[in-house]
Design an enzyme around this catalytic site. Structure first.
Site, mmCIF file in Angstrom:
data_model
loop_
_atom_site.group_PDB
_atom_site.id
_atom_site.type_symbol
_atom_site.label_atom_id
_atom_site.label_comp_id
_atom_site.label_asym_id
_atom_site.label_seq_id
_atom_site.Cartn_x
_atom_site.Cartn_y
_atom_site.Cartn_z
ATOM 1 N N ASN A 8 -1.665 3.538 1.920
ATOM 2 C CA ASN A 8 -1.222 2.966 0.257
ATOM 3 C C ASN A 8 -2.468 3.538 -0.595
ATOM 4 O OD1 ASN A 8 -0.709 1.788 -2.189
ATOM 5 N ND2 ASN A 8 -0.970 -0.169 -1.149
ATOM 6 N N LYS A 10 -2.974 3.276 -3.563
ATOM 7 C CA LYS A 10 -2.959 2.421 -4.907
ATOM 8 C C LYS A 10 -3.415 3.456 -5.836
ATOM 9 C CE LYS A 10 -4.632 -1.251 -1.580
ATOM 10 N NZ LYS A 10 -4.928 -2.508 -1.531
ATOM 11 N N HIS A 92 4.347 -5.466 -2.897
ATOM 12 C CA HIS A 92 3.007 -5.380 -2.321
ATOM 13 C C HIS A 92 2.372 -6.999 -2.994
ATOM 14 C CE1 HIS A 92 -1.246 -4.514 -1.774
ATOM 15 N NE2 HIS A 92 -1.013 -3.745 -1.001
ATOM 16 N N GLU A 94 -0.465 -7.122 -4.468
ATOM 17 C CA GLU A 94 -0.931 -6.882 -5.918
ATOM 18 C C GLU A 94 -0.048 -6.982 -6.990
ATOM 19 O OE1 GLU A 94 -3.316 -3.322 -4.601
ATOM 20 O OE2 GLU A 94 -4.413 -4.603 -3.422
ATOM 21 N N GLU A 162 1.310 -8.408 5.390
ATOM 22 C CA GLU A 162 0.085 -8.191 4.976
ATOM 23 C C GLU A 162 -0.701 -9.478 4.407
ATOM 24 O OE1 GLU A 162 -0.646 -3.809 3.780
ATOM 25 O OE2 GLU A 162 0.155 -4.950 1.775
ATOM 26 N N GLY A 168 -8.439 -5.384 1.691
ATOM 27 C CA GLY A 168 -9.464 -4.958 1.109
ATOM 28 C C GLY A 168 -10.684 -5.834 1.294
ATOM 29 N N SER A 207 -6.736 -4.412 5.875
ATOM 30 C CA SER A 207 -8.283 -4.183 6.547
ATOM 31 C C SER A 207 -8.156 -3.360 7.783
ATOM 32 C CB SER A 207 -9.325 -5.107 6.904
ATOM 33 O OG SER A 207 -9.635 -5.558 5.561
HETATM 34 C C1 PEP Z 1 -3.000 -2.636 1.225
HETATM 35 O O1 PEP Z 1 -3.590 -2.646 0.093
HETATM 36 O O2 PEP Z 1 -1.811 -2.450 1.364
HETATM 37 C C2 PEP Z 1 -4.050 -2.635 2.381
HETATM 38 C C3 PEP Z 1 -3.638 -2.800 3.437
HETATM 39 O O3 PEP Z 1 -5.229 -2.487 1.984
HETATM 40 P P1 PEP Z 1 -6.651 -2.351 2.828
HETATM 41 O O4 PEP Z 1 -5.978 -1.731 4.185
HETATM 42 O O5 PEP Z 1 -7.763 -1.722 2.135
HETATM 43 O O6 PEP Z 1 -7.096 -3.720 3.380
#
Ligand code: PEP
Length: 244
Positions: A8, A10, A92, A94, A162, A168, A207
């Site tokens: 992803n 983003k 997601h 976000e 998630e 992040g 992460s």
């Molecule tokens: C995400 O935003 O879907 C995600 C998993 O981000 P990160 O791997 O950077 O934690």
């Protein structure tokens, strides 16, 4: 079932970043996992052309539930498919947190993805406050029941667990915590969709890095990964894929 590993990007990536996606595609020889990248909408068509003939899929990061109309700034599932997408990330955190997306809206967007022939990846996950209050399982299974329409039963789809606090941040749950939530998601999926709920991959996201991917991906009921930051670099993303 083959694992599904999806990047992803983003709101990251100009035209020059297409080379990273091509680098990933070039490194997929011998990889059995299905792999995809979800770039910003502006790069979708160019990326799908650049990757044509490779096993690397491309996808959207969101879609509007309606197919077309007066929705300035939005993109429909049909438009994503027309630009070459085969996948779409929906719900997601976000978008749930930043754009007020409810389970009902995510379910409507999932219906739109199916209408357009896309494979939806529906995201669920608890906040740190919800986990600390002992509510992680009820929050996540509630999101599964509210965000997944019954029409998914005979279509390819994935769920991504998630935890909001792991996205992040460099923090990850223990593999025991991941296994506990994935088992609860599996039970909710089977309750909702019957046998089809037993087959859909449940991805872990938050992460994931080359250094922790193999351990996370070998955890019970982890059918793949949704990768944010580390998917922007071909070398890092390939390092994660190697753990699958
Ligand atoms: C995400 O935003 O879907 C995600 C998993 O981000 P990160 O791997 O950077 O934690």
């Amino acid at each position: 079932m083959n694992r599904l590993i999806v990047g992803n990007w983003k709101m990251n990536g100009l035209g020059a970043a297409l080379g990273e996606a091509q680098g990933v595609a070039a490194g997929l020889g011998g990889v059995v996992a299905r792999v995809g990248i979800c770039p910003p909408a502006t790069l979708l068509e160019r990326m799908s052309r650049a990757l044509s003939g490779t096993p690397l899929a491309v996808g959207g990061q969101d879609c509007r539930a309606e197919a077309s109309g007066a929705f300035t700034g939005d993109v429909s599932a049909e438009m994503l498919a027309d630009a070459g997408a085969t996948l779409v990330i929906l719900g997601h955190s976000e978008r749930r947190a930043g754009f007020g997306e409810t389970d009902a809206l995510v379910a409507a967007k999932t219906e739109a993805a199916l209408r357009a022939g896309l494979e939806p990846i529906i995201c669920v996950g608890e906040t740190l406050a919800e986990r600390e209050a002992g509510r992680a399982i009820s929050i996540v299974t509630g999101q599964v029941r509210g965000s997944l329409p019954k029409s998914l039963a005979d279509r390819p789809f994935a769920v991504a667990y998630e935890p909001v606090w792991a996205i992040g941040t460099g923090l990850t749950p223990t593999t025991e915590q991941i296994a506990e939530i994935h088992a609860a998601i599996r039970e909710a999926l089977v309750g909702l969709l019957g046998p089809a709920g037993g087959r859909a991959p449940i991805l872990y996201g938050g992460s994931v890095k080359p250094g922790n991917a193999a351990e996370i991906l070998s955890t019970a009921e982890v059918g793949g990964a949704l990768v944010g930051g580390a998917s922007l670099s071909a070398a890092d993303f390939l390092g994660i894929i190697a753990g699958a």
